[in-house]
Design an enzyme around this catalytic site. Structure first.
Site, short mmCIF file in Angstrom:
data_model
loop_
_atom_site.label_atom_id
_atom_site.label_comp_id
_atom_site.label_asym_id
_atom_site.label_seq_id
_atom_site.Cartn_x
_atom_site.Cartn_y
_atom_site.Cartn_z
N ARG A 177 16.52 41.60 44.90
CA ARG A 177 17.64 42.07 44.06
C ARG A 177 17.22 43.36 43.35
NH1 ARG A 177 18.05 36.37 43.00
NH2 ARG A 177 16.98 36.50 41.00
N LYS B 66 30.65 44.59 29.24
CA LYS B 66 31.81 44.14 30.01
C LYS B 66 32.02 42.64 29.82
CE LYS B 66 32.38 42.59 34.07
NZ LYS B 66 32.28 42.32 35.51
N GLU C 190 38.33 43.61 30.43
CA GLU C 190 38.71 43.36 31.82
C GLU C 190 39.54 42.08 31.97
OE1 GLU C 190 35.46 43.07 34.62
OE2 GLU C 190 36.78 42.83 36.32
N LYS D 188 39.74 47.76 31.93
CA LYS D 188 39.44 47.57 33.35
C LYS D 188 40.45 46.57 33.92
CE LYS D 188 35.76 46.16 36.54
NZ LYS D 188 34.34 46.27 36.86
C1 5MM Z 1 30.28 42.97 40.39
O1 5MM Z 1 30.97 41.73 40.16
C2 5MM Z 1 31.25 41.45 38.80
C3 5MM Z 1 30.63 40.18 38.37
O2 5MM Z 1 31.20 39.07 38.99
P1 5MM Z 1 30.61 37.58 38.72
O3 5MM Z 1 30.55 37.36 37.25
O4 5MM Z 1 31.59 36.72 39.42
O5 5MM Z 1 29.27 37.51 39.33
C4 5MM Z 1 32.78 41.50 38.59
O6 5MM Z 1 33.16 41.11 37.31
C5 5MM Z 1 33.19 42.92 38.81
O7 5MM Z 1 32.65 43.73 37.80
C6 5MM Z 1 34.68 43.12 38.81
O8 5MM Z 1 35.39 42.05 39.38
C7 5MM Z 1 34.97 44.36 39.62
O9 5MM Z 1 34.39 44.21 40.89
P2 5MM Z 1 35.32 44.42 42.17
O10 5MM Z 1 34.48 43.93 43.33
O11 5MM Z 1 36.56 43.60 41.94
O12 5MM Z 1 35.60 45.90 42.20
#
Ligand code: 5MM
Length: 343
Positions: free
Chosen positions: A46, A137, A178, A220
């Site tokens: 990672r 975020k 968001e 967002k």
């Molecule tokens: C990168 O993924 C973010 C974290 O997701 P998890 O908490 O489920 O692991 C996610 O919040 C992301 O920042 C947003 O959904 C925007 O990512 P996308 O893929 O929708 O552009």
């Protein structure tokens, strides 16, 4: 106490031609992404993967204003011992941190969830600021299906987001707010428009009630789009027009900027929709990207966990960042996608 700094940071996050890289996948989510490319999700891999992204000089210096990190990543060091957050800052980009603790079922509201993480958040924020984070975020998840979302489902989530935002600003951290409306269902674009309007109207009422300074936040949202399972998909122009209609109806012009999530759209769709919106300007706020999948899908495939693919994967990341940078200015074109290389 932090008002000027918050405004400056928020403005930098949505600077012209730039947007955010959402690299804050929790351990479960990054495992799913690595599974898809046949890579084991270990702490070192990672780190290697994210170090590769943050060392992509072209993307990071030209098109990535800030990076949303997961707790583990903010504490990790690159192979040469440099903290990953310092690599980001050295490229002129801003480190940020995901502070929510994920979702759990919302009692009394079948099919709906609430995001947790408010307890002790002020203290965690102090530590994150000391580690170099300047924005945070928190993601709320609103699903569309029969009888949902309910008012309780929306309100509980927008209230938590507003509480989070107020705590962030008190600690000198810009909150990314968001409220994601999922595109997983079979709903049409009109239903999405109606739900997105309800969510954002409630969101800005709650932000007002919690005393949040709008010049010091970045919103967002998801785009207004038909659900993935809907037989009737809307055109690029329809998505752009409906999304802007909702935003103009709900988001005060004092908000520092809007940075969309990609939500499972294809890379090219996420870029085309963003470009179409910016071509419909002038808009009251900068409108850009905070993409996770739509920026990382290509580099992940190219990398596939192999050191010999790093340069090519960095080029793939820089290309996607460049195309989205153009879209944030309304200067992208479909030919650039077809050309297969950055202009
Ligand atoms: C990168 O993924 C973010 C974290 O997701 P998890 O908490 O489920 O692991 C996610 O919040 C992301 O920042 C947003 O959904 C925007 O990512 P996308 O893929 O929708 O552009």
């Amino acid at each position: 106490m932090y008002a000027d700094e918050l405004k400056k940071t928020a403005k930098a996050m949505v600077a012209p031609g730039k947007g955010l890289l959402a690299a804050d996948e929790s351990s479960g989510t990054i495992k799913k992404r690595f599974d898809a490319i046949g890579v084991e999700s270990t702490e070192d891999l990672r780190r290697d993967y994210r170090e590769m992204l943050f060392r992509s000089a072209d993307a990071m210096t030209k098109n990535i204003s800030g990076v949303i990190l997961y707790d583990e990543t903010l504490r990790q060091k690159a192979k040469d011992g440099t903290p990953l957050s310092k690599l980001i800052a050295a490229a002129g980009s801003i480190p940020g941190i995901k502070v929510d603790k994920g979702v759990v079922p919302l009692p009394g509201c079948p099919g709906e969830v609430i995001t947790e993480g408010l307890d002790g958040l002020g203290e965690r924020m102090k530590e994150y600021r000391a580690l170099g984070a300047r924005f945070a975020k928190w993601r709320a998840v609103i699903d569309i299906a029969a009888h949902i979302p309910t008012f309780a489902g929306i309100y509980t989530n927008t209230h938590a987001l507003a509480r989070y935002a107020a705590i962030c600003q008190q600690e000198g951290i810009v909150p990314i707010v968001e409220p994601e409306v999922l595109m997983d269902g079979a709903h049409d674009i009109d239903t999405c428009e109606e739900v997105a309007t309800r969510v954002l109207k409630q969101q800005f009422q709650d932000l007002y009630l919690q005393g949040v300074m709008l010049e010091g936040i970045v919103l967002k949202p998801s785009m207004v789009i038909a659900g993935k399972k809907s037989a009737k998909q809307a055109s690029v122009q329809e998505v752009a027009a409906a999304t802007l209609r909702v935003l103009k109806n709900c988001v005060p012009p004092s908000v520092a900027g809007i940075a969309f999530l990609s939500g499972g759209q294809s890379d090219a769709d996420a870029t085309a929709h963003l470009d179409a919106m910016n071509r419909m300007g002038p808009l009251p706020w900068p409108v850009t990207y905070s993409y996770g999948r739509a920026l990382q899908h290509e580099p992940q495939k190219v990398w596939a966990g192999k050191a010999e693919n790093v340069t090519a994967a960095q080029a793939a990341f820089s290309r996607r960042a460049h195309l989205n940078g153009l879209a944030s200015l309304g200067k992208w074109s479909p030919e650039l996608e077809k050309a297969g290389k950055a202009a």
